[in-house]
Motif scaffolding. Structure first.
Motif, PDB file in Angstrom:
ATOM      1  N   VAL A 157      -7.921  -4.266  -5.136  1.00 19.57           N
ATOM      2  CA  VAL A 157      -7.778  -5.719  -5.297  1.00 19.57           C
ATOM      3  C   VAL A 157      -6.858  -6.283  -4.215  1.00 19.57           C
ATOM      4  CG1 VAL A 157      -6.870  -7.529  -6.791  1.00 19.57           C
ATOM      5  CG2 VAL A 157      -8.263  -5.682  -7.763  1.00 19.57           C
ATOM      6  N   LEU A 158      -5.771  -5.564  -3.933  1.00 23.85           N
ATOM      7  CA  LEU A 158      -4.826  -6.015  -2.922  1.00 23.85           C
ATOM      8  C   LEU A 158      -5.482  -6.104  -1.545  1.00 23.85           C
ATOM      9  CD1 LEU A 158      -1.925  -6.722  -2.096  1.00 23.85           C
ATOM     10  CD2 LEU A 158      -1.494  -4.275  -1.811  1.00 23.85           C
ATOM     11  N   ILE A 159      -6.333  -5.126  -1.225  1.00 25.39           N
ATOM     12  CA  ILE A 159      -7.017  -5.130   0.066  1.00 25.39           C
ATOM     13  C   ILE A 159      -7.932  -6.348   0.188  1.00 25.39           C
ATOM     14  CG2 ILE A 159      -8.757  -3.923   1.441  1.00 25.39           C
ATOM     15  CD1 ILE A 159      -7.497  -1.297   0.482  1.00 25.39           C
ATOM     16  N   VAL A 160      -8.629  -6.682  -0.923  1.00 28.33           N
ATOM     17  CA  VAL A 160      -9.491  -7.868  -0.914  1.00 28.33           C
ATOM     18  C   VAL A 160      -8.663  -9.134  -0.707  1.00 28.33           C
ATOM     19  CG1 VAL A 160     -11.057  -9.280  -2.305  1.00 28.33           C
ATOM     20  CG2 VAL A 160     -11.271  -6.788  -2.336  1.00 28.33           C
ATOM     21  N   VAL A 161      -7.518  -9.219  -1.398  1.00 34.46           N
ATOM     22  CA  VAL A 161      -6.640 -10.383  -1.240  1.00 34.46           C
ATOM     23  C   VAL A 161      -6.119 -10.487   0.197  1.00 34.46           C
ATOM     24  CG1 VAL A 161      -4.441 -11.412  -1.944  1.00 34.46           C
ATOM     25  CG2 VAL A 161      -5.972 -10.425  -3.668  1.00 34.46           C
ATOM     26  N   LEU A 162      -5.746  -9.333   0.760  1.00 26.52           N
ATOM     27  CA  LEU A 162      -5.267  -9.328   2.140  1.00 26.52           C
ATOM     28  C   LEU A 162      -6.351  -9.781   3.105  1.00 26.52           C
ATOM     29  CD1 LEU A 162      -3.184  -6.012   2.298  1.00 26.52           C
ATOM     30  CD2 LEU A 162      -2.332  -8.353   2.200  1.00 26.52           C
ATOM     31  N   TYR A 163      -7.595  -9.351   2.854  1.00 27.77           N
ATOM     32  CA  TYR A 163      -8.703  -9.769   3.702  1.00 27.77           C
ATOM     33  C   TYR A 163      -8.874 -11.285   3.639  1.00 27.77           C
ATOM     34  CZ  TYR A 163     -13.509 -10.900   4.946  1.00 27.77           C
ATOM     35  OH  TYR A 163     -14.623 -11.493   5.484  1.00 27.77           O
ATOM     36  N   ALA A 164      -8.852 -11.831   2.427  1.00 27.41           N
ATOM     37  CA  ALA A 164      -9.028 -13.280   2.257  1.00 27.41           C
ATOM     38  C   ALA A 164      -7.898 -14.058   2.926  1.00 27.41           C
ATOM     39  CB  ALA A 164      -9.101 -13.624   0.766  1.00 27.41           C
TER      40      ALA A 164
ATOM     41  N   CYS B 104      -5.245   2.773  -7.989  1.00 34.73           N
ATOM     42  CA  CYS B 104      -6.297   2.647  -6.961  1.00 34.73           C
ATOM     43  C   CYS B 104      -7.034   1.311  -7.094  1.00 34.73           C
ATOM     44  CB  CYS B 104      -7.276   3.804  -7.067  1.00 34.73           C
ATOM     45  SG  CYS B 104      -6.559   5.399  -6.569  1.00 34.73           S
ATOM     46  N   SER B 105      -7.253   0.887  -8.356  1.00 36.88           N
ATOM     47  CA  SER B 105      -7.901  -0.413  -8.567  1.00 36.88           C
ATOM     48  C   SER B 105      -7.012  -1.536  -8.034  1.00 36.88           C
ATOM     49  CB  SER B 105      -8.181  -0.623 -10.057  1.00 36.88           C
ATOM     50  OG  SER B 105      -9.067   0.359 -10.546  1.00 36.88           O
ATOM     51  N   GLY B 106      -5.703  -1.397  -8.286  1.00 36.32           N
ATOM     52  CA  GLY B 106      -4.767  -2.403  -7.782  1.00 36.32           C
ATOM     53  C   GLY B 106      -4.757  -2.452  -6.263  1.00 36.32           C
TER      54      GLY B 106
ATOM     55  N   VAL C  12       0.827  -1.215   0.000  1.00 34.50           N
ATOM     56  CA  VAL C  12       0.000   0.000   0.000  1.00 34.50           C
ATOM     57  C   VAL C  12       0.861   1.265   0.000  1.00 34.50           C
ATOM     58  CG1 VAL C  12      -1.751   1.304   1.257  1.00 34.50           C
ATOM     59  CG2 VAL C  12      -1.965  -1.178   1.042  1.00 34.50           C
ATOM     60  N   PRO C  13       1.798   1.440   0.970  1.00 37.32           N
ATOM     61  CA  PRO C  13       2.628   2.655   0.919  1.00 37.32           C
ATOM     62  C   PRO C  13       3.491   2.728  -0.343  1.00 37.32           C
ATOM     63  CG  PRO C  13       3.437   1.161   2.618  1.00 37.32           C
ATOM     64  CD  PRO C  13       2.103   0.662   2.185  1.00 37.32           C
ATOM     65  N   VAL C  14       3.942   1.569  -0.864  1.00 37.55           N
ATOM     66  CA  VAL C  14       4.731   1.586  -2.096  1.00 37.55           C
ATOM     67  C   VAL C  14       3.896   2.100  -3.266  1.00 37.55           C
ATOM     68  CG1 VAL C  14       5.948   0.143  -3.775  1.00 37.55           C
ATOM     69  CG2 VAL C  14       6.276  -0.266  -1.324  1.00 37.55           C
ATOM     70  N   LEU C  15       2.664   1.624  -3.366  1.00 37.63           N
ATOM     71  CA  LEU C  15       1.773   2.091  -4.437  1.00 37.63           C
ATOM     72  C   LEU C  15       1.454   3.570  -4.264  1.00 37.63           C
ATOM     73  CD1 LEU C  15      -0.677  -0.947  -4.782  1.00 37.63           C
ATOM     74  CD2 LEU C  15       0.976  -0.133  -6.475  1.00 37.63           C
ATOM     75  N   VAL C  16       1.275   4.025  -3.033  1.00 38.87           N
ATOM     76  CA  VAL C  16       1.015   5.450  -2.791  1.00 38.87           C
ATOM     77  C   VAL C  16       2.200   6.281  -3.286  1.00 38.87           C
ATOM     78  CG1 VAL C  16       0.772   7.206  -0.997  1.00 38.87           C
ATOM     79  CG2 VAL C  16      -0.584   5.101  -0.877  1.00 38.87           C
ATOM     80  N   GLN C  17       3.400   5.811  -2.973  1.00 41.59           N
ATOM     81  CA  GLN C  17       4.595   6.544  -3.414  1.00 41.59           C
ATOM     82  C   GLN C  17       4.672   6.598  -4.946  1.00 41.59           C
ATOM     83  OE1 GLN C  17       7.802   4.571  -4.504  1.00 41.59           O
ATOM     84  NE2 GLN C  17       8.365   6.568  -5.368  1.00 41.59           N
ATOM     85  N   GLN C  18       4.363   5.469  -5.600  1.00 37.57           N
ATOM     86  CA  GLN C  18       4.419   5.431  -7.061  1.00 37.57           C
ATOM     87  C   GLN C  18       3.379   6.365  -7.678  1.00 37.57           C
ATOM     88  OE1 GLN C  18       6.619   3.704  -9.099  1.00 37.57           O
ATOM     89  NE2 GLN C  18       7.712   3.336  -7.166  1.00 37.57           N
ATOM     90  N   VAL C  19       2.182   6.385  -7.118  1.00 34.86           N
ATOM     91  CA  VAL C  19       1.139   7.269  -7.635  1.00 34.86           C
ATOM     92  C   VAL C  19       1.550   8.730  -7.488  1.00 34.86           C
ATOM     93  CG1 VAL C  19      -1.213   8.101  -7.250  1.00 34.86           C
ATOM     94  CG2 VAL C  19      -0.753   5.646  -7.322  1.00 34.86           C
ATOM     95  N   LEU C  20       2.073   9.080  -6.293  1.00 38.92           N
ATOM     96  CA  LEU C  20       2.454  10.485  -6.068  1.00 38.92           C
ATOM     97  C   LEU C  20       3.594  10.913  -6.991  1.00 38.92           C
ATOM     98  CD1 LEU C  20       2.296  10.716  -2.162  1.00 38.92           C
ATOM     99  CD2 LEU C  20       0.740  11.795  -3.796  1.00 38.92           C
ATOM    100  N   ASP C  21       4.651  10.083  -7.099  1.00 37.64           N
ATOM    101  CA  ASP C  21       5.827  10.474  -7.871  1.00 37.64           C
ATOM    102  C   ASP C  21       5.630  10.342  -9.381  1.00 37.64           C
ATOM    103  OD1 ASP C  21       7.193  11.186  -5.639  1.00 37.64           O
ATOM    104  OD2 ASP C  21       8.450   9.387  -5.531  1.00 37.64           O
TER     105      ASP C  21
END
Length: 633
Positions: free
Chosen positions: A119-126, A114-116, A87-96
């Motif tokens: 999906v990642l949050i759903v996978v983490l939940y499962a 954001c879609s990724g 999550v923080p890695v994707l946030v950094q990529q989106v910002l930069d």
């Protein structure tokens, strides 16, 4: 002499006596003949001084179910932990790359990222749900197995061992102490795995982004380790005191409930209330003492987390240009610090829960570490059918605390004989009877029944061929039918009814409201003392024993019930060897042979008339008993 005239060498109403005597199904475990082993005191001392890691290691070894599927569960936990870092890695990529980068705002990339993340949050939940469910299944299986093994081990211990423990303490081992492991095994264990992986991987990603800021973060958090270690030691000792206090409170409650009638009859409410209040207060003080250390640990993570966050923001802002840090990287690093705060804060709570579990585990393991001093033989021998001869050869016995109860006792009882063991209270006569059904093994010497050393006889054969009817026949809170069929599991209603009628108790059973389906209540409280004995005799009859042991089954009952009971005893004794612990010498008058025990030794043996004529110890006891009987009438 006690009011009921009982020999107090061994408590007559001890439930374990009923269980081990074959009147209830005991835990079935085969053991080899005992070899020199650490004493219970040595095992207890070892556990008391063992550290948290050592107790955990022994606890996990004692619960193999907990290790089932552990690798796969850990793999799920690692996926859950590392997934959170994306999550923080994707946030950094989106910002930069899609917000403040050279290409400007890129809505397509933002939407994809954001879609990724979604999906990642759903996978983490499962993955998290699967991890939790697997761990709960393993935890519940392990707690079930541990509870069953502990309960079985408690019943494998001898009467001597039970006398060294308060019943409430043993109940606490099987109930509340094991219950302390529930939350730890179902949540705490997974949290240790997830949070440990998350901390390590978070620090690794931090180092990839900026080793300088990673060092700053580590430097701020580093002092937490010795602080937590020091608090952990004190907290573990505090929680061990809590488990001890809980056992004490349960013992007091158990005693107060069991003795309710005596408490009311003698007006002991204030005394009992004071004892209960003292035990509850001791538990309260122990709980508050443990809570003191948790109150110190709980805010530590927040304190160090706030310091780390402030240090990263200030250091990152000041040195961003010099360290070539982009805006997205600084924001991602702040996310990583926040991500690190969660597991660090959670670990303080988990550590508190772990200390509770370790304290409970230590108590349970101390029971499991107690050697079984009456082990069952591997593939033991079988006692022959019919009346059994008894030979006691040079037997001495002593309980773990106190002096010798029996000293160099030698006795021969012919097959089919009726023998009465008499003596003053505390002389050892009840203990001798207990050795004949192997509720304990002699300290020295050997007991032979049917020509076989009792230590070599298979448990099932011994419990079928030798039956004990204690002074207060212990009944379980069930129907008459279920209590009697414990004498031979699988017996039909017709066979149980036949047992009553064989003893001449058919009329009593017909008059009993509910008959075989009548509920006897807890400890047989719905029946009179005499009626409980009638049910106990029918239970003994079910096994068709060759040796019958009676601990003065006719005491404390009315004359009419005594007449019925004596008739039933005569029928039960037909074709069997009978040994009666006689508190009332009317039993000795009817016996073929009288054995007089005094201070742990056999001092006289012979028929009733011969011993009275000899003018010895038995004659003096008989004269005293006659005088008391005449005075009472």
């Amino acid at each position: 002499m006690s009011p009921d005239g009982a020999d107090r060498s061994v408590p007559d109403d001890d439930p374990v006596v009923a269980v081990l005597a074959g009147t209830a199904p005991p835990g079935s475990h085969d053991h080899e003949r005992p070899h020199p082993a650490p004493t219970p005191e040595e095992d207890a001392d070892d556990l008391e001084t063992a550290g948290a890691v050592a107790v955990l290691r022994r606890g996990i070894a004692a619960t193999p179910e907990l290790r089932t599927g552990l690798v796969l569960t850990a793999a799920f936990a690692v996926v859950t932990a590392t997934g959170k870092l994306a999550v923080p890695v994707l946030v950094q990529q989106v910002l930069d790359r899609a917000v403040v980068g050279d290409a400007g705002y890129r809505p397509g990339l933002v939407a994809a990222a954001c879609s990724g993340i979604a999906v990642l949050i759903v996978v983490l939940y499962a993955a998290g749900r699967a991890t939790f469910l697997r761990l709960v299944r393993a935890a519940e299986a392990s707690l079930l197995g541990l509870r069953v093994r502990t309960f079985a081990h408690v019943h494998d211990l001898s009467v001597a061992e039970h006398l060294d423990h308060r019943r409430g303490a043993l109940v606490a081992r099987v109930t509340s102490d094991i219950e302390t492991l529930a939350q730890f095994t179902e949540w705490g264990a997974m949290a240790w795995i997830v949070d440990s992986v998350l901390i390590v991987t978070t620090l690794t990603v931090m180092a990839v982004y900026s080793w300088q800021l990673a060092l700053v973060t580590i430097a701020v958090f580093l002092p937490i380790l010795p602080v937590m270690r020091a608090l952990q030691r004190r907290q573990l000792a505090a929680y061990d005191g809590v488990r001890t206090a809980v056992s004490g409170a349960l013992s007091e409650v158990s005693e107060a409930v069991s003795g309710a009638a005596v408490i009311r009859a003698y007006g002991l409410e204030d005394r009992t209330r004071a004892r209960l209040a003292g035990a509850v207060d001791a538990q309260y003080r122990a709980q508050m003492g443990a809570a003191k250390w948790f109150s110190l640990m709980f805010p530590i993570a927040d304190l160090f987390g706030a310091l780390a966050l402030a240090a990263v923001v200030v250091t990152g802002a000041v040195n961003a240009e010099a360290w070539d840090l982009g805006f997205g990287e600084v924001v991602a690093f702040v996310f990583l610090v926040n991500l690190l705060l969660g597991p660090v804060a959670e670990l303080t709570e988990i550590l508190d829960q772990t200390q509770t579990a370790i304290a409970g585990w230590r108590k349970v393991l101390s029971v499991l570490a107690t050697p079984v001093d009456v082990p069952e033989p591997e593939g033991g021998t079988t006692l022959p059918a019919g009346p059994l001869p008894v030979d006691v050869d040079g037997v001495s016995f002593r309980y773990r605390t106190g002096g010798a109860v029996l000293e160099d006792v030698t006795l021969h009882i012919p097959a089919g004989a009726s023998v009465a063991i008499v003596g003053e209270t505390g002389s050892g006569k009840t203990t001798l009877a207990r050795l004949l059904c192997r509720l304990a093994d002699p300290t020295e010497g050997v007991v032979r029944v049917g020509g076989l050393d009792l230590r070599t006889v298979a448990a099932d054969s011994r419990r079928t061929a030798i039956r004990l009817v204690p002074q207060d026949g212990f009944l379980f809170d069930d129907t008459v039918y279920e209590n009697v069929r414990l004498g031979r599991l699988g017996a039909t209603r017709e066979e149980v009814e036949a047992a009553f009628r064989a003893l001449g108790l058919g009329a009593w059973l017909d008059d009993l409201p509910g008959g075989l389906d009548a509920r006897v209540g807890e400890r047989g409280g719905n029946l009179s003392v005499g009626e409980r004995q009638l049910v106990a005799l029918a239970r003994a009859q079910m096994g068709d024993p060759g040796l019958l042991l009676l601990d003065e089954a006719t005491s404390s009952i009315d004359p009419e019930t005594e007449r019925v009971l004596l008739d039933a005893l005569d029928r039960l004794a037909e074709g069997r060897t009978v040994v009666s612990v006689a508190h009332r010498l009317s039993t000795a008058e009817r016996a073929d042979l009288v054995v007089v025990v005094d201070q742990g030794r056999i001092v006289e043996v012979g028929p009733h008339e011969a011993l009275v004529a000899a003018g010895g110890r038995y004659a003096a006891l008989y004269e005293t008993w006659l005088g008391n009987t005449r005075a009472a009438t």
